[in-house]
Write an enzyme that holds these catalytic residues in place. Structure first.
Site, mmCIF file in Angstrom:
data_model
loop_
_atom_site.group_PDB
_atom_site.id
_atom_site.type_symbol
_atom_site.label_atom_id
_atom_site.label_comp_id
_atom_site.label_asym_id
_atom_site.label_seq_id
_atom_site.Cartn_x
_atom_site.Cartn_y
_atom_site.Cartn_z
ATOM 1 N N PRO A 95 0.833 -1.217 0.000
ATOM 2 C CA PRO A 95 0.000 0.000 0.000
ATOM 3 C C PRO A 95 0.857 1.252 0.000
ATOM 4 C CG PRO A 95 -0.963 -1.621 1.447
ATOM 5 C CD PRO A 95 0.361 -2.191 0.993
ATOM 6 N N CYS A 96 0.462 2.195 -0.856
ATOM 7 C CA CYS A 96 1.378 3.288 -1.181
ATOM 8 C C CYS A 96 0.853 4.670 -0.823
ATOM 9 C CB CYS A 96 1.672 3.260 -2.680
ATOM 10 S SG CYS A 96 0.173 3.268 -3.709
ATOM 11 N N GLN A 97 -0.280 4.763 -0.137
ATOM 12 C CA GLN A 97 -0.855 6.084 0.123
ATOM 13 C C GLN A 97 0.083 6.979 0.918
ATOM 14 O OE1 GLN A 97 -2.315 3.182 0.520
ATOM 15 N NE2 GLN A 97 -4.369 3.190 -0.333
#
Length: 386
Positions: A95-97
């Site tokens: 996850p890259c948020q």
């Protein structure tokens, strides 16, 4: 006469089917494309219940639903029937948020450490290749410390690492979607046999929104599902003021086309506000903009239908991510939009998978490189990253 595809397919049968593990698999866009390329996905991991149901329905029961922090690499290897060093490909998109360049606030984000969890699995599983996908922010000030740690630690483990920014539109995806891809290859000769694929499409030939969704009928006006196309229904939450905004925005237009009384105060007071795509429509004859986890919302980006006064439907979003219509999603509207928007486009995943399989099938040729390499290790080959 056999086609080049048939010849390639026959050649693959001479080799053992390569095996892959997919971490942070989500709905399975990456797994689906890798499987289409010829990989056997023997284990997958994700902690999202709705995504897990979607994955299992379409790709099989080889998924462990759990947070990666709660799982040991040994558990995944046991699930896959493997020992360290057996895995051909360890893939995943942490996850890259937390790395997003659009994110505001402090640089600290609890999700950032998930990149290092992926590294933990590389260290223990020791795959022949690893593939990691992330947003461009991985190479920004927020993400660079994590990026560098992965590069240096995997280099210590004997991997030659290559990094590239790839635009999905270059590979037949009807969407402008630029992501960072990192490929590590365990190479005793300190040289890479892998190279990132060259673009297959030029901007003038990109697949367009029209080519992807133009054949779909208009979804029912009352918001009910279309009888022939699952997940093809209108947004139920469209407010009267947003409906009025739609009426003022031309195909391919955005918030700058709105009269002042329909613009948000923050946009009126700051015309240079960077989020230019909010309250926008897609253009029929261009690729779609990057789909996000909230592409089902008109106020979150250029997610309006080119001509109809509505956002694109979940089915249209799935097509823009190159999921086939037979791929079934589970969850509520928000959960499904997140699964679709966060996925690696299936068509791009297949292209990368085919390139990786080509390297695996010709692994014996790599030994010939030993006499061509200068002494010392080249830690990183930066590919097309600028």
């Amino acid at each position: 006469m056999a086609s080049s595809y048939d010849e390639c397919d026959n050649q693959r049968r001479e080799w053992q089917v390569p095996k892959a593990i997919d971490l942070f698999c989500g709905a399975g866009g990456l797994s689906f494309g890798l499987r289409a390329a010829g990989f056997d996905i023997v284990a997958a991991l994700d902690n999202d219940p709705a995504a897990a149901k979607t994955y299992r329905s379409n790709l099989g029961e080889h998924l462990l639903k759990a947070s990666i922090e709660q799982v040991t690499p040994e558990e995944i290897l046991t699930m896959a029937g493997m020992s360290p060093g057996d895995c051909d490909l360890l893939a995943g998109g942490p996850p890259c948020q937390g790395f997003s360049v659009q994110r505001r606030g402090e640089d600290k984000d609890l999700r950032n450490h998930l990149v290092l969890e992926f590294l933990r699995f590389i260290e223990a599983i020791r795959p022949r290749f690893f593939l990691m996908e992330n947003v461009q922010g991985l190479m920004s000030n927020r993400g660079r410390p994590y990026f560098n740690k992965v590069i240096h630690r995997t280099s210590e483990l004997g991997y030659v690492v290559q990094v590239a920014k790839l635009n999905a539109a270059d590979f037949g995806v009807p969407q402008e979607r630029i992501r960072v891809f990192m490929v590590g290859e365990h190479s005793p000769v300190d040289a890479a046999s892998f190279s990132f694929p060259e673009p297959e499409f030029e901007p003038d030939d990109y697949r367009t929104v029209r080519s992807a969704i133009g054949d779909l009928p208009s979804p029912p006006e009352d918001g009910s599902p279309h009888p022939d196309f699952p997940l093809h229904f209108r947004e139920a939450r469209l407010s009267p003021i947003n409906l009025e905004r739609f009426r003022h925005i031309p195909e391919g237009g955005g918030r700058d086309d709105l009269p002042v009384h329909l613009q948000l105060p923050c946009h009126v007071n700051n015309p240079s506000h960077r989020h230019k795509d909010v309250y926008g429509r897609m253009a029929w004859d261009k690729p779609a903009p990057t789909l996000t986890a909230r592409f089902d919302s008109f106020s979150r980006g250029r997610f309006g239908h080119p001509v109809e006064n509505r956002t694109v439907t979940l089915r249209e979003g799935a097509r823009l991510q190159t999921f086939p219509d037979g791929f079934h999603f589970f969850g509520n509207r928000e959960e499904i939009a997140r699964q679709i928007g966060n996925a690696v486009p299936c068509a791009l995943a297949r292209v990368l998978g085919e390139r990786l399989i080509d390297c695996l099938n010709h692994a014996e040729e790599r030994s010939a490189l030993v006499n061509m390499v200068r002494p010392g290790r080249q830690l990183t080959l930066y590919g097309t990253v600028e």
